[in-house]
Structure formats: structure tokens, C-alpha cells
Design an enzyme around this catalytic site. Sequence first.
Site, short mmCIF file in Angstrom:
data_model
loop_
_atom_site.label_atom_id
_atom_site.label_comp_id
_atom_site.label_asym_id
_atom_site.label_seq_id
_atom_site.Cartn_x
_atom_site.Cartn_y
_atom_site.Cartn_z
N GLY A 154 1.00 -1.23 -0.12
CA GLY A 154 0.05 -0.14 0.11
C GLY A 154 1.01 1.16 0.02
O GLY A 154 1.98 1.42 0.54
N CYS A 155 0.49 2.24 -0.75
CA CYS A 155 1.17 3.46 -0.48
C CYS A 155 1.51 4.20 0.67
O CYS A 155 2.60 4.26 1.13
CB CYS A 155 0.53 4.53 -1.64
SG CYS A 155 -1.13 5.10 -1.18
#
Lengths: 341, 341, 341, 341
Positions: free
Chosen positions: D147-148
Site C-alpha cells: 500500500g502507498c
Amino acid sequence: MYNIAILGASGYTGAELIRLISGHSSMQIKALGGNSKAGQSMAEVFPHLRHLDLPALVTIDDIDFSQIDLCFCALPHKTSQEVIAKLPADLKIVDLSADFRLRDPEAYKKWYGNDHAALDQQKEAVYGLTEFYREEIKAARLVAGTGCNAATGQFALRPLIAAGLIDLDDIIMDLKCAVSGAGRSLKENLLHAELSEGYHAYAIGGTHRHLGEFDQEFSAVAGRPVKVQFTPHLVPANRGILATCYVKGDALAIHGELEKVYADEPFIEVLPLGEAPSTRHIRGSNFCHVGVVQDRIDGRAIVVAALDNLTKGSSGQALQNANLMLDIAETEGLMMAPLFP
Amino acid sequence: MYNIAILGASGYTGAELIRLISGHSSMQIKALGGNSKAGQSMAEVFPHLRHLDLPALVTIDDIDFSQIDLCFCALPHKTSQEVIAKLPADLKIVDLSADFRLRDPEAYKKWYGNDHAALDQQKEAVYGLTEFYREEIKAARLVAGTGCNAATGQFALRPLIAAGLIDLDDIIMDLKCAVSGAGRSLKENLLHAELSEGYHAYAIGGTHRHLGEFDQEFSAVAGRPVKVQFTPHLVPANRGILATCYVKGDALAIHGELEKVYADEPFIEVLPLGEAPSTRHIRGSNFCHVGVVQDRIDGRAIVVAALDNLTKGSSGQALQNANLMLDIAETEGLMMAPLFP
Amino acid sequence: MYNIAILGASGYTGAELIRLISGHSSMQIKALGGNSKAGQSMAEVFPHLRHLDLPALVTIDDIDFSQIDLCFCALPHKTSQEVIAKLPADLKIVDLSADFRLRDPEAYKKWYGNDHAALDQQKEAVYGLTEFYREEIKAARLVAGTGCNAATGQFALRPLIAAGLIDLDDIIMDLKCAVSGAGRSLKENLLHAELSEGYHAYAIGGTHRHLGEFDQEFSAVAGRPVKVQFTPHLVPANRGILATCYVKGDALAIHGELEKVYADEPFIEVLPLGEAPSTRHIRGSNFCHVGVVQDRIDGRAIVVAALDNLTKGSSGQALQNANLMLDIAETEGLMMAPLFP
Amino acid sequence: MYNIAILGASGYTGAELIRLISGHSSMQIKALGGNSKAGQSMAEVFPHLRHLDLPALVTIDDIDFSQIDLCFCALPHKTSQEVIAKLPADLKIVDLSADFRLRDPEAYKKWYGNDHAALDQQKEAVYGLTEFYREEIKAARLVAGTGCNAATGQFALRPLIAAGLIDLDDIIMDLKCAVSGAGRSLKENLLHAELSEGYHAYAIGGTHRHLGEFDQEFSAVAGRPVKVQFTPHLVPANRGILATCYVKGDALAIHGELEKVYADEPFIEVLPLGEAPSTRHIRGSNFCHVGVVQDRIDGRAIVVAALDNLTKGSSGQALQNANLMLDIAETEGLMMAPLFP
């Protein structure tokens, strides 16, 4: 009709004062002081005010204060104390600078780096966080407007510290400030091309001057020294402050206390438990929204407060205080709804 | 105190009406209609209005119009005519949609693609460009708010066409519109990530529906057909329309005519010759700034008008018209200063 | 590997040159000149370049030009001519300032207000609009980068003027420029708080200096004097220029001519007839998108061009020219795709 | 030349992959899958890519995977696992969705609400945080992009947790995310008019799904359960994540450890002690800037990490992993400098 003077009318907080007073039923602007732009009309300095019938900017020396009922000082820090020291001793003043916020001259010197040049006035100044100093402000001659960040953080935390609901040794405040808080000064990092599309932390590690106010006020209500951790961030928006406060305490009790303390406040809105505010919903208004959320970790809560730095954070707060000082209804000129979108 | 209903209260123009009316001395909001969000409180739909004591949203059918003195319709195009056809025949209505702007049913069909479903009401509707239809609006039951682009362009050009001061066959209007003019609709190109940091022309080549209004109004005042060239652009801002109009005529005469025509208008500010307006100076207000500049090419002038699409371009204009229809001072609730910065 | 110097490396076009050259296969940056910030590292001046191994900023006098194969001058107007006059007479130079764009010293003085201080160099300078001066640039020692607005307008109109496809006496160009075009200068109206959320026309009426380039170039290709009407607007975005050109001519013929002229150009994309470009689709790239739309009025067309002012409008164009001057593939270092969103 | 397929090419991460691969020396795009926009050209879906010679979008079923060397899946969560379950069992895959990030099916169900539909693939998936799983990624068939937000937080904290340098029970991460992280989905709160000029906390109190990754990874490196407090905020910018992490530990030791761990990393830049990063300095690049500041309270430090959510946070990271899986130089196609301003 009360006659009003505004010193420092060519800055953002000065313009915001004029915007607010233009809708006020019992104040009229009699004099606008701004040394660097003296001689210019407000339509030149702030074209958005061109529809108003305003006096031209003059130097402060050219103002006849005997005609003035109340004077707003929206001057830069340090200049303000020098100017105020020379104003008539019975003139009601609301100062928007940082100069009279700290009661202790030593604390002032620590955070601002210089000796205070108006110690007499500093002594009589009342801290202008209206909701907590209402009676003192009514009786005051000189009110010191709070810092915009300091106001936001105190709306979130002050009642909790006073009530002993949170761990006083572990308070973290992560602020996100819009750029108008930096004023109209010409700095590279305030250029649109620099700021737009980016954000960052600044004055990180506890060096922001508004910590002087947090230390003073939180320690006073706690009855012991309180030092919070405080990191402001600059975000690409014009108006707004969002304070995300990480505290150790019971979310339900915290929410209940805030609801109780602010129940009769016209400008402080406590959101339902579990909801958090957004700066977009207070822009251009004198409202402050406060929300409380329980974290997934037991015993921890997040308290978030949002307000408009130019309105509730400075000029709106100043007008609210001026209303009290002149015995006008506290909300006069301040009930406009936020501008959204 | 007049009782007001707003239909379509969950859109931006609905919210803007509520913002404005919340500061109005002789109107109170009695009913808010919004079929898709019926049952919700306004604090849910528009948290920035949470400090107001507003009725919850209901379906239009659930509103008792016998209690209503004036109804604002902020519904989508086409829905509006269907709803208005069924409202009480003596109810005062200000419609903000496009449905009743065009007097000729053929012109309506040409620009909007469908037969009009409320021809009776269309016949009695008065075009709501206040400054030019003031007397008709005072006497009207149903007023059709102008398009936001159409209003901006007409403030710049209408007096010039009427006075015969410009070449009627060579008028070019290059508009720059902010995004709230597109409403709260879910479209990919209105997403922040798409729109921010970019701008473009749309409805290019003369296909924008507001041309129907320009054709109708400009031809009427000229007494002969007038077709302007009109290219709108979408720019990454929330509020504002800037119309840059390229005309053939004498700048001095043009400026003089605009000054004369708008001399007593409370909301139209003509700037000194050679100055041009900015949208940042009218944001959130009901003001329209108009400027005229002589081009370097003899016989050509540029006329620039700026207004806030949600205020003077729609909801502010609507309230201005409602004031007239209810015999209230025309400027009531509308004199707030723009929000800058 | 060619050794490159950049003078004026602390401005936006300087930083953009470094960004582009950092991805270039046969250039290396040997010297960075910037008098006001001499002694600082580029990581201090432009933290986004901190991953690069770059020389520190030095004064121009401290650069050993005998080691340099090509020098980019990204200095302010007027400073540039003074500096270039003193550089070695055989040094290849791409100048990004306005100083050598106008061939006629009288025209230069008219638009820039001062006598030219480097008339010898002015004589030999080649106008750097690559697509139209390719052969001259290959042979040039000193190339004068075009103005960013001037480039955009010429990509839209130059082939049409050359081909006699449009009325030369009725050309209107309405430009929308992003703020980085104004550079890194400290001006009140470039502050984020001032610019964000607002837009306006400036240099209105034909006073913008890039008109000198339009006059020179359009008149040259037309073989007779051509004066266009030109109004730039500043919009709240960082990068991009959109030129909306209103011309009298046949849209189909216009579109066909542009397709023909740009058929083999690597950076100019002609959109299908009826489509118009957006600045968001060329950001950060060396591409220019051009579109043509027929207006509803017969015989009129709108030609729209979009490019990134810092890339194709200045530093990308400069690198394209440098590639030609050094006999490197013209597209080297310049084929990166735009950044969207 | 490796043949590449991208599934989900009509979203932002798909477009970002194409942007990056267009500059890659040994990859060519062979197939673009996007069911909802199948049949359209990429020039229609993403006009900024119109200069590239790309295959049209097709349905996933229409792709001949026998020709593909590596497939990027940029599909929505949940769709991804269904699609990947049906792809050839020996196809190298980099998945950008959340579907294969969590190793424990129970944890997956807890955070995503449904049973996993591709348990076999989940078992073999390698967590794609390149800097910490480099060897596993080289050998992997299926890599799950992080995930960013999860990537940003781990770059700041993972080495400190691994080294035992901070109090594991008192970690607070306050994130500020730009809007492109929410993808191209049509939601009211992602509209420009809603988001611009405002910011707020969301998924507050520990409900954001990326906490699943933090819990998994931090607990693994600590060798005991670690639960961080995590509050993301949405700010009005397009690209960027700034993670401000409040930890208890010694700033000097923390800074030293980060410098040591990242000394040879091509994309992680540790700033000098006392400096903090800005998202504006990594936009459009694969770099991550990390800074450490000592707080005024003894024993506390602030660690701040910044990266571009679409590049280092997803598509750039994915390409970095693909390079490893195909035994290409890890930095190939990824060294472009950030875009500033």
C-alpha cells in the site's frame, strides 16, 4: 455607532477585519493605518474591498485617536509593542500580534528573542481566547489576540487538561495550516509555484513560537507544567487550520466534557462522537468544529479541531473580543455561514 | 418574516442560497426539498451549515406550499419544469435552472433537445437579469435565473450592444469558468486529480447552451439578430467566471457607457479605464467587476467582467430577484464583502 | 559526453534544464553558475535534485569555459546580454532569456526599453523555434530561445499565416498561462494566498513583450506586417500555457495544413478535427498539442495550442536546440511522457 | 525486449506504469487490459499518452498471455484476486492491489471483509517492499505491491523497529495523502469543488486497511505484536504522501540507523539530521526522502518520510520489482528527477 481604527490595514488580518466590520451593525471604520502603503486607497491595496466607502491609508501618526472608540492593531510582531506603547493610555485596543500574549517577560524573550519594549502594557493585557477569558476581556483595555495555531489547539485540549481527563505528559499535536497564516510576506516558499501541489512540516521539533502560548495556558489550567509536542505543517490551501491531537484518555469522557464545556458557545461546534471536522466546512467563518474519535488502541483518543486562521484564528476572534469590550452582542458581525464550496 | 422553500437544497446553488438567506433579516427557511437525499439533515449533506437551525430535507411532495411565500427551485434542468408545472399557480418562484430562460419554445428545443413540458409557465416567466429586468421582476410570479456565463457576458456587453457602440458582427467572448459551475455531479473530469493543475476549452465552437441566452437577449436589445462567438474554459478554481470580450469599438466610449449605465447599480463596479478585474476579488460576493482596456490595434477594445458563478451568477442573483418580488430592499442579505485571500 | 554549463541555475528554467539533462545519454553538467546563490549546493537550492551528483553553484567568473562544450544561459533578461557579451566568442550558447529574440535593435528597444548591450551577438543569434529554424539552429553558435507564450502562439498560427489560410488582420489570441512562467521572483501577486483560487488578464491591450516576437515572426512569414491581438491571463496552476486563437478561415483547411506541416514533428501532436487540448495532458513534457474547431459562425475557426511553459516553452526547447547544435539526436532526453494526474 | 501486459490500464496506476515503461530500455507494452473501457484507444482514455504507440484496450479474456513475459495487475481490490487466480500459473505477475499483501487469510478477512478467493496464489505471493524483500522478489513469480501509505510508513519506521531503537508501544503516524491515492473513482468528496481548499482526517481511529500491513510487517521485524496509531489525512494536492511519525527514542541514533540501512539504496534519501522532507521535492519520481528531528522533549523524535504515492508508492515500486524479477538493473526506467515546480 462606534468609531474604529485599524493599524496594519494592508495585511491579510487587516483586510479580514474590514470584511467583517463591513457587515457589523454598530461599528464604522474611521481610520486605516498602514505606514508602508500610506496614501493609497484600499481599492488599490485590496481590490476586493473597492465597493466599500473606506478612508484611505494613512500613517499611524496621522490618526486622531481622540475620535476612536477602539483600535485594532494588525501590525507585525515587535512593531506592535512599539506602536501600542505610544498610543493613548485609555484607548481600547485589540492587538492581533504576538506581542502581548505571553505574560512572563522571560518567556516572551525566550520565544521571540528580544526584550519586551512595552512592559507596562504587557502587564495589563488580557489573553484573548474569548471562550475562556470572557469576563476579563469585558473589563479589559488591551486584549492580546491568541495565535491562530494556539487557538485551534486550545479549543481541542484546554477543557481536557482542565478536567484532568488526559495524560498531561503525552500530548501530541499535529497541525496542518493553510498559507494565509504566514501573512503577505514575500518569501520564496510562499510563492504559488513553490507551495502548490506540495506540503511539509516546519518549525519541527518544538521550535514554533505558539508553543509559548501552549506552555503558558496549559500549565495554568493544569496547575503544573505541561509541555506538548507540536508539529505544524504547511498545506496548499489558503485558509484553515486542522489540529489533530493524540491524547491518552477515554474518548467518551473526552467527548462528553467538550460537549458540556461548549454547550452554550455560539462558535464552537462539537461533532457527534466518532466524526472529525474538515477545514472546508469552516472557511471564511468564525466557527470552530471539534471532533473526538476513539483509537483502536484502548485508552487513546484523537481530538481534531478545525477553524479558519484569518477569522476565528485572528480577525474574527478580535472582533468577538471587541464586541465584548464595547458591550455589544458578542456574535454581532460574526454569524456569516462558511463559504463552501 | 417571509417563509421560504428551497427545492434542490443538496446541490451547490441550494447550499449557497441557504448561506445567503442565513444572513437575511426578513426571510426564514421553512422547507428544504431534495428527493435524492430526503430524510437527511443539512448537517449531513453540508456540514458547513451545521450551526444553522434548518429543517431536514424532505421530498418535494411532502412540502406544504400553502405556508410558503416564495420558493427557490435549484433543481436540475428539465426536472425543474416538471416540478414547477405542478406547484401552486400563485406561488412566487425563482427558478435557478435553465428551463425558463428562453422565451421561444423552438429556441428552447434547439439548445436543450427536448420539448418544453411547462409551456404555460414558460410564457409568464421573466428573465432574471436583475439590472435589466428590474420592473418586470418586481411584478413577476415566476423568474428564470440567468445562466452564470450568460450573466457575466451580458454585464460586459449588453449596454454596448444596446447603445450601438460595437460592431455587432464581430464579438468574441472567451470565458474562464471555475469548477463549481458544473455542479455537484459525479464526472471523471471534475475530480480533483483530473482538474487540478490543468485547464482547457470546452463546448468549443458555439455549442454551449448559454449561447441561447446570448442570442435571445443580444438580438432583442440590438433589434436585429446578433450571434457572438463564445468559448468557455474550465480552470482549476472553485468559484468565479472571467469573461474576456474582444470587441470593435472605441474603448473610451465603451467605458463611458458602462459607467453611465451602472452608475447607480449596487453590485456592478466599473473599474477605471485600463484596469481589468480578477475573480479573486469577487469570490463569495454578489459583486460583478467590469473593466475596459484599449487594444494596441486602433478601434478595438477588450471588456472583461468577473463575478462569482454561485453568487451573482446564480444564488445571489436569485435572492436579489426574490427581494424585489417580495418588496424587500434589493440588497438585503447580499452586501457581504468578498472573501480574500 | 558533452560538457555542459548552466548559468542561472537557481531559477525554474535552470532547474528544469538539470532535470532534463539528468536523463540525457550524452551530456554531463560540468558547471552551474548562479551569482546570488554561489557557494550553495543544488540540494539546498532545489531539494528535489538532491539525488543527483551536481557541482555546487559558483559565480560565473569562476567557471572555466574552455572545458565547456555548450552553455545554457537561464539568466534574467538584460543580465543575459551583458554576460553573453563577455563569454568566449566560440562557445556554443543557448540563451533562454528574451535578449536575442528580436533581430531589429529598434524593436528590441521598443519592447524592452533599453539599448541592446551586445549588438554583435544579437546579429548572429538564431531564433530558437526549432520546428521552423532547424537548419539554422544546427549551424548556429548562439540560439535565442523563444518566449513561452510566443512559442505556443506560433505553433498554433505560424503555418496558417505562412499558407495564407487566415485573415491576417483579424487574429485574436487569448492565452492562459500558469504561474511558473513568471519565474521565482518575489512579487505579492505570485504568492499562493493571492493567486490560488483566482485568475485575471494582465498586460492587456497589447503591452506584453512577447508581441515583439509575434510581430517579427508573423510579419516575416506573411511577407507583410501582421499585428495580432494578444491577451494573456494568469491562472492558478504551476505549469502550462493554453493559447485559444480566434481566426477567420476554413477549419478543415486549417486542420489539414497543421497536420501536413507537423506530420513528421516528434513533439507536435495535432488532435483530430473538433478536439481541443488541455494543459494537463502535456505537463512536464516537451509535447505541444494543437487542436482545431469550426465555430458555429461560418468562416471562423478556433485553434488551440497547449504546452508546458518550462519544458517545450523554454528548457525543453533549449535542450532540443542544443541537441541539434551538438549533432545529437534531436529528441534525446526529451521523450518522457507527461505527468498526469 | 520483454513483453509486458498491464491489466487495469484505465486507472491512475495503470497510466503511471505506461508513463514509466515508455522510458524503459528493455520493456515493451504488448497488451493493455481494461474491461470497462475495452475497445477504446489509450489516446481517448488518457490523452497525455497520445504520443505513444500503444495497443488499444482489450478485455482481459482477449489477451494472449503466452506472449507476455510479465503482467502488471492494476485492478481494483477483490477483482484482482479473481483475475489472477485464472492467469497462467507460470506467468510472472506484479499485483498493485491489496489482495496479496497480507499473508494470513484471517488478517485479510478482518481488514477487507471477505474470504480470499485465491488462497494458492496468496501463499506464494511475496510482499513487494523492494528495499526489504529484494532477494525474495528476485525469485518470486507473484509480487504483491505494498500500500502507498504502508510503504511510506515503513520507510520511516521499519529499520527503527528492527533495531529496537524506539518504544514499540507508542508509535503515532500522522499521514497526509494527496488525492490521486483514492484513484479515479467517482465520489462526491473527490470532486475538485469539494476537495480543493480543504483538508481533513479520514479512516480515523485505526480503521484504515493499510494498518493490516503495518501490523503484519512491524510485528514480524519486532518479533512481537506491534500496533501503531495511524491517522491519514486527505490534502488538496494530486500526488504525494507525507508521514509524520512520532516516536520515543534517540534522534541521533535513529538518524544514524536510517543512514546506515539506506546507505546503498538508490531511491531512499536520508536528509541531514534536523531536516524534514516535502512532497513537492519527490513528485513524479521514485525517490523517498526521510528526515529525523529531535523534539524539544527529551527522548522523543519525529521521523518524516515523503514519497509520490503513484510512483514509489505503487507503479514505480511495481516496476522496480519487475526489474528484479526479470533480472534487469533495478533502477532501469526509474531514475527520472522529480517535477518541480
